[in-house]
Design a protein around this motif. Structure first.
Motif, mmCIF file in Angstrom:
data_model
loop_
_atom_site.group_PDB
_atom_site.id
_atom_site.type_symbol
_atom_site.label_atom_id
_atom_site.label_comp_id
_atom_site.label_asym_id
_atom_site.label_seq_id
_atom_site.Cartn_x
_atom_site.Cartn_y
_atom_site.Cartn_z
ATOM 1 N N LEU A 22 0.750 -0.912 -0.024
ATOM 2 C CA LEU A 22 -0.086 0.008 -0.034
ATOM 3 C C LEU A 22 0.847 1.211 -0.001
ATOM 4 O O LEU A 22 0.456 2.390 -0.772
ATOM 5 C CB LEU A 22 -0.864 0.242 1.071
ATOM 6 C CG LEU A 22 -1.768 -1.428 1.265
ATOM 7 C CD1 LEU A 22 -2.803 -1.131 2.732
ATOM 8 C CD2 LEU A 22 -2.699 -1.584 0.084
ATOM 9 N N ALA A 67 2.116 1.995 -3.496
ATOM 10 C CA ALA A 67 1.094 2.763 -4.338
ATOM 11 C C ALA A 67 0.973 4.041 -4.094
ATOM 12 O O ALA A 67 1.222 4.870 -4.965
ATOM 13 C CB ALA A 67 -0.038 1.752 -4.261
ATOM 14 N N ALA A 72 -9.263 0.240 -2.552
ATOM 15 C CA ALA A 72 -8.302 -0.836 -2.422
ATOM 16 C C ALA A 72 -6.850 -0.361 -1.995
ATOM 17 O O ALA A 72 -6.456 -0.959 -1.032
ATOM 18 C CB ALA A 72 -8.257 -1.638 -3.614
ATOM 19 N N GLY A 73 -6.148 0.535 -2.564
ATOM 20 C CA GLY A 73 -4.976 1.000 -2.004
ATOM 21 C C GLY A 73 -3.764 0.365 -2.622
ATOM 22 O O GLY A 73 -2.908 0.798 -2.457
ATOM 23 N N TYR A 74 -4.077 -0.762 -3.171
ATOM 24 C CA TYR A 74 -2.837 -1.288 -4.104
ATOM 25 C C TYR A 74 -2.911 -1.514 -5.515
ATOM 26 O O TYR A 74 -3.993 -1.242 -6.307
ATOM 27 C CB TYR A 74 -2.980 -2.906 -3.587
ATOM 28 C CG TYR A 74 -3.943 -3.717 -3.998
ATOM 29 C CD1 TYR A 74 -4.183 -4.522 -4.963
ATOM 30 C CD2 TYR A 74 -5.100 -3.798 -2.930
ATOM 31 C CE1 TYR A 74 -5.176 -5.411 -5.189
ATOM 32 C CE2 TYR A 74 -6.155 -4.534 -3.296
ATOM 33 C CZ TYR A 74 -5.871 -5.628 -4.395
ATOM 34 O OH TYR A 74 -7.197 -6.244 -4.483
ATOM 35 N N ASP A 75 -1.871 -1.637 -6.127
ATOM 36 C CA ASP A 75 -1.789 -1.535 -7.731
ATOM 37 C C ASP A 75 -1.624 -3.153 -8.174
ATOM 38 O O ASP A 75 -1.543 -3.970 -7.723
ATOM 39 C CB ASP A 75 -0.533 -0.669 -8.136
ATOM 40 C CG ASP A 75 -0.757 0.659 -7.842
ATOM 41 O OD1 ASP A 75 -1.766 1.157 -8.586
ATOM 42 O OD2 ASP A 75 0.150 1.372 -7.200
ATOM 43 N N SER A 93 -4.813 2.679 -7.849
ATOM 44 C CA SER A 93 -4.669 2.221 -6.658
ATOM 45 C C SER A 93 -5.776 2.952 -5.511
ATOM 46 O O SER A 93 -6.169 2.752 -4.559
ATOM 47 C CB SER A 93 -3.443 2.631 -5.685
ATOM 48 O OG SER A 93 -3.058 3.845 -5.909
ATOM 49 N N THR A 94 -6.589 3.980 -6.041
ATOM 50 C CA THR A 94 -7.617 4.575 -5.561
ATOM 51 C C THR A 94 -8.683 3.936 -5.848
ATOM 52 O O THR A 94 -10.107 4.587 -5.393
ATOM 53 C CB THR A 94 -7.704 5.965 -6.108
ATOM 54 O OG1 THR A 94 -7.579 6.272 -7.311
ATOM 55 C CG2 THR A 94 -6.463 6.978 -5.463
ATOM 56 N N GLN A 124 -6.137 -7.364 3.427
ATOM 57 C CA GLN A 124 -6.272 -5.896 3.729
ATOM 58 C C GLN A 124 -7.356 -5.640 4.796
ATOM 59 O O GLN A 124 -7.470 -4.832 5.594
ATOM 60 C CB GLN A 124 -6.172 -4.774 2.721
ATOM 61 C CG GLN A 124 -4.860 -5.164 1.829
ATOM 62 C CD GLN A 124 -3.857 -4.755 2.279
ATOM 63 O OE1 GLN A 124 -3.575 -4.326 3.670
ATOM 64 N NE2 GLN A 124 -2.601 -4.734 1.550
#
Lengths: 338, 404
Positions: free
Chosen positions: A156, A159, B67-70, B80-81, B366
């Motif tokens: 996280l 990102a 989600a926050g992850y790529d 990621s948003t 997460q």
């Protein structure tokens, strides 16, 4: 009438299940071994040696808790977990304690229903690149391919970092540190990112550690600590105060060399209380009086454990930095044993 | 003294439920149903109780959180948003992509290997035996990892493509094979390209119609039209003419080395290729056996009759044997497609971001919603499998033996 009996029986069964699930201490004592979740292998923190014995900084926490509760630092079943499996393992009761350089975050503490019992390593996320790339700052990494362990906070942070700095990257998700190492060395990714301590440990296991540099940017706070499930505060207290005992022992100068001598009685009442010659601290935890003494003897105090596993005289060579005692300008500050 | 009495009155006793064959099966079914419902309700109440003990609720709201992850390979817009729900969708599309590609390649490999395994050429037949037994009897996960490791270890890294490096691009500098994947040129659609595509699609329809016409004519008159040449001409001709008439609206973007990686072009990631190849080769070995079994199920007399009519071996196979073999091949083929689709959930081993890695991996990790995530995941695979077998059953109905 019959119905209410049935419902009553259900309620009793439910309560019994709840109580049985809550008393981790009794479960551990009955089993005679502590189930401790660790990494699948990160030299210095938790890795099996040539004889198959687990050794490392996180392993030291497991052994200290086992020594405090069961009287035997070797009575630990180590359960290797990946970034993805660790929380399920803890929540399901497969392990009693998770000591797997896990970052303490709000959502893990509150939403995932875990109880972090303290911080045993203050860390931050860094980047490692081959020297030959000629990169000196993480901001020059536009377009780079980055190896990243999935299911971690670093995923996280990464990102966020690239988005905030408005540069692009290609994430290569991998499951364990060993896979990341293989991918990175094969050149399948330009950069490997994880906690700075993990980078140092990984680099130490390379054939030519000097060919790789850790970039100066530390892009996040990663307070790593052991954790237990919500819902059993007594067990959480035991883990918390075992860790605190290790830290306090260093502050008060209790080492594995002088602990026998000190436990004969000293004129420092706090040392006496920790070592069980004064007061009832052990009984308050539901343990015997010498719990902390055994925990400290398992692997030495915090400082000894650090120096033996990841300190400057080991191949990993981490400086104490933030992880020094507060009296030495670090962040380690344990509440008093009183 | 009368011997004649009324027939005994039908009275129902409880024991009849067990000893009377008229009621017994019903009794057993009712009891079995009752036990099943009891077991299910115990499972559900146990789950609810344990969730309550952990202080967790049952809620799908996490799907709308950020989600926050790529994700590296995305077929739709995602960053990621975006939400966890969107991340799951990206994963679903990635799963469907690799399953689709895998089913096609596995079928091609399986049919070829299955036919060749029956070849009279000793070496070819033995080679195919080695392939089938080798892939069938080693776990799929090992093949995925082996292929991935070979691809990353044996191919050059992008920096070797630099001036003075040891590697160079292939086919007039248009394709680069690196340890991060294969980079191929990407088409750029300029104005007017829609017309070219439309013309191309129309010529596909034309080919189809011409084939039908040719077949009808052959059945009616026995005359054979040059289907192959006309189809080839229709395939390229109109589209090329339209392409030049519209002023070459479609151009290619070649991959170029920039910074750390190649930029431009389409990147086929190593994870996709390794997973695709491993799934196809593994499932292909099973399909080869189905095909071989199907062909062997067609009586030898059919081949001999076709030869007696003067058909060449190729045509015998494609016109006589395979159509009859298909009805034996298709039903087990459906299971192989389902296996391939479900096996694609091993993707995380090579870091391919399928739905198991996004929704079933990072998202669960997460958010801590294991139960919800796993239920959704199970539902997705269930629906996908049902759709695949539904479609394949339609096809099976069209090729199965028609009783006239």
């Amino acid at each position: 009438m019959k119905k209410s009996v049935f419902l009553g029986a259900l309620t009793v069964a439910g309560l019994a299940a709840g109580v049985a699930g809550a008393a981790t201490l009794d479960d551990v004592k009955a089993r005679g071994a502590l189930n401790c979740g660790v990494t699948t292998g990160l030299v210095g923190f938790a890795a099996p040696d040539a004889n198959g014995n687990w050794d490392g900084f996180d392993v030291g926490v497991c052994r200290a808790v086992a020594a405090a509760v069961l009287g035997d630092p070797m009575a630990v079943n180590f359960v290797p977990t990946t970034g993805q499996t660790r929380f399920t393992a803890l929540a399901s009761g497969e392990i009693d304690l998770l000591a797997r350089n896990t970052t303490w975050t709000f959502s893990r503490d509150v939403d995932l229903k875990f109880e972090f019992v303290g911080i045993n390593y203050y860390d931050g996320q860094g980047f490692m690149v081959p020297k030959s790339l000629g990169v000196s700052s993480a901001k020059e990494l536009d377009g780079a391919t980055v190896c990243i362990q999935t299911g971690t906070t670093t995923e996280l942070n990464l990102a966020d970092f690239f988005r905030v700095n408005n540069i692009s990257y290609e994430p290569v998700p991998i499951e364990t540190n060993a896979e990341a190492q293989q991918q990175y060395l094969a050149g399948a990714c330009d950069v490997y990112t994880t906690d700075a301590s993990g980078l140092a440990a990984t680099r130490a296991s390379f054939e030519n550690p000097g060919d790789h540099v850790v970039l100066p940017e530390i892009i996040s706070k990663e307070p790593l600590g052991p954790l237990v499930r919500h819902g059993d505060p007594e067990w959480g207290d035991i883990a918390r105060w075992t860790l605190n005992a290790l830290i306090a022992a260093e502050e008060l100068g209790i080492t594995s060399a002088n602990i026998e001598e000190l436990s004969a009685g000293t004129n420092n009442p706090e040392i006496n209380r920790i070592l069980g010659t004064e007061g009832e601290l052990g009984a308050m935890l539901g343990l015997d009086a010498e719990w902390a003494k055994r925990a400290i003897m398992a692997g030495g105090n915090y400082g000894e454990l650090f120096e033996k596993t990841i300190g400057e005289n080991t191949p990993i060579g981490l400086a104490r930095g933030l992880n020094a005692q507060w009296t030495d300008g670090g962040l380690l500050y344990t509440p008093p044993f009183r | 003294m009368t011997t004649l009495t009324d027939p005994p009155k039908e009275s129902f006793r409880l024991s009849q439920l067990i000893y009377d064959t008229r009621y017994r099966s019903l009794t057993i079914q009712v009891v079995a149903m009752f036990l099943l419902v009891l077991a299910l309700s115990w499972l559900v109440s146990n789950t609810i109780q344990n969730l309550a003990a952990l202080g967790k609720d049952f809620d799908f709201g996490f799907l709308t959180n950020v989600a926050g992850y790529d994700i590296n390979q995305r077929l739709i817009e995602y960053d990621s948003t975006s939400t966890h729900g969107r991340a799951a969708l990206v994963g679903i599309l990635n799963t469907l992509l690799v399953a689709f590609l895998g089913c096609i390649l596995a079928t091609v490999i399986g049919v070829i290997a299955g036919v060749l395994r029956l070849s009279k050429n000793w070496i070819i037949a033995r080679l195919m035996t080695v392939y089938v037994e080798g892939f069938r009897n080693v776990p799929l996960l090992l093949w995925i990892i082996v292929i991935f490791a070979v691809m990353t270890e044996s191919t050059p890294s992008p920096r070797d493509f630099r001036e003075g490096g040891s590697a160079s691009m292939m086919l007039f500098d248009s394709i680069a094979v690196s340890n991060r994947g294969v980079y191929v040129p990407a088409p750029i659609w300029a104005e007017g390209s829609a017309i070219v595509v439309a013309v191309f699609l129309l010529s596909l329809v034309g080919i189809f119609l011409f084939r039908r016409f040719a077949r009808a004519r052959q059945e009616a008159t026995g005359q054979i039209l040059p289907v192959g040449w006309v189809a080839l001409g229709l395939f390229f001709g109109p589209a090329l003419i339209a392409f030049f008439l519209m002023g070459r609206p479609i151009s290619l973007e070649y991959p170029e080395l920039g910074g750390f990686n190649f930029t431009g072009g389409i990147q086929l990631r190593n994870s996709l290729i390794a997973l695709w190849l491993a799934l196809s080769l593994y499932t292909g070995a099973f399909i080869a056996e189905n095909v071989r079994g199907g062909i062997l199920a067609v009586s030898k007399g059919q081949t001999e009759a076709a030869f007696a009519l003067g058909l060449r071996p190729n045509r015998t196979m494609s016109l006589v044997i395979l159509p009859q073999a298909l009805r034996v091949i298709i039903p087990p083929l459906i299971s192989q497609y389902l296996n391939l689709t479900k096996n694609s959930s091993l993707a995380i081993a090579v870091g391919y971001m399928d739905v198991r890695s996004t929704l079933g991996g990072i998202t669960i990790n997460q958010t801590g919603r294991e139960l919800e995530g796993m239920l959704l995941l199970g539902l997705f695979y269930l629906i996908t499998s049902l759709v695949i077998s539904g479609v394949m059953n339609i096809y099976n109905n069209s090729v199965k033996l028609k009783e006239r």
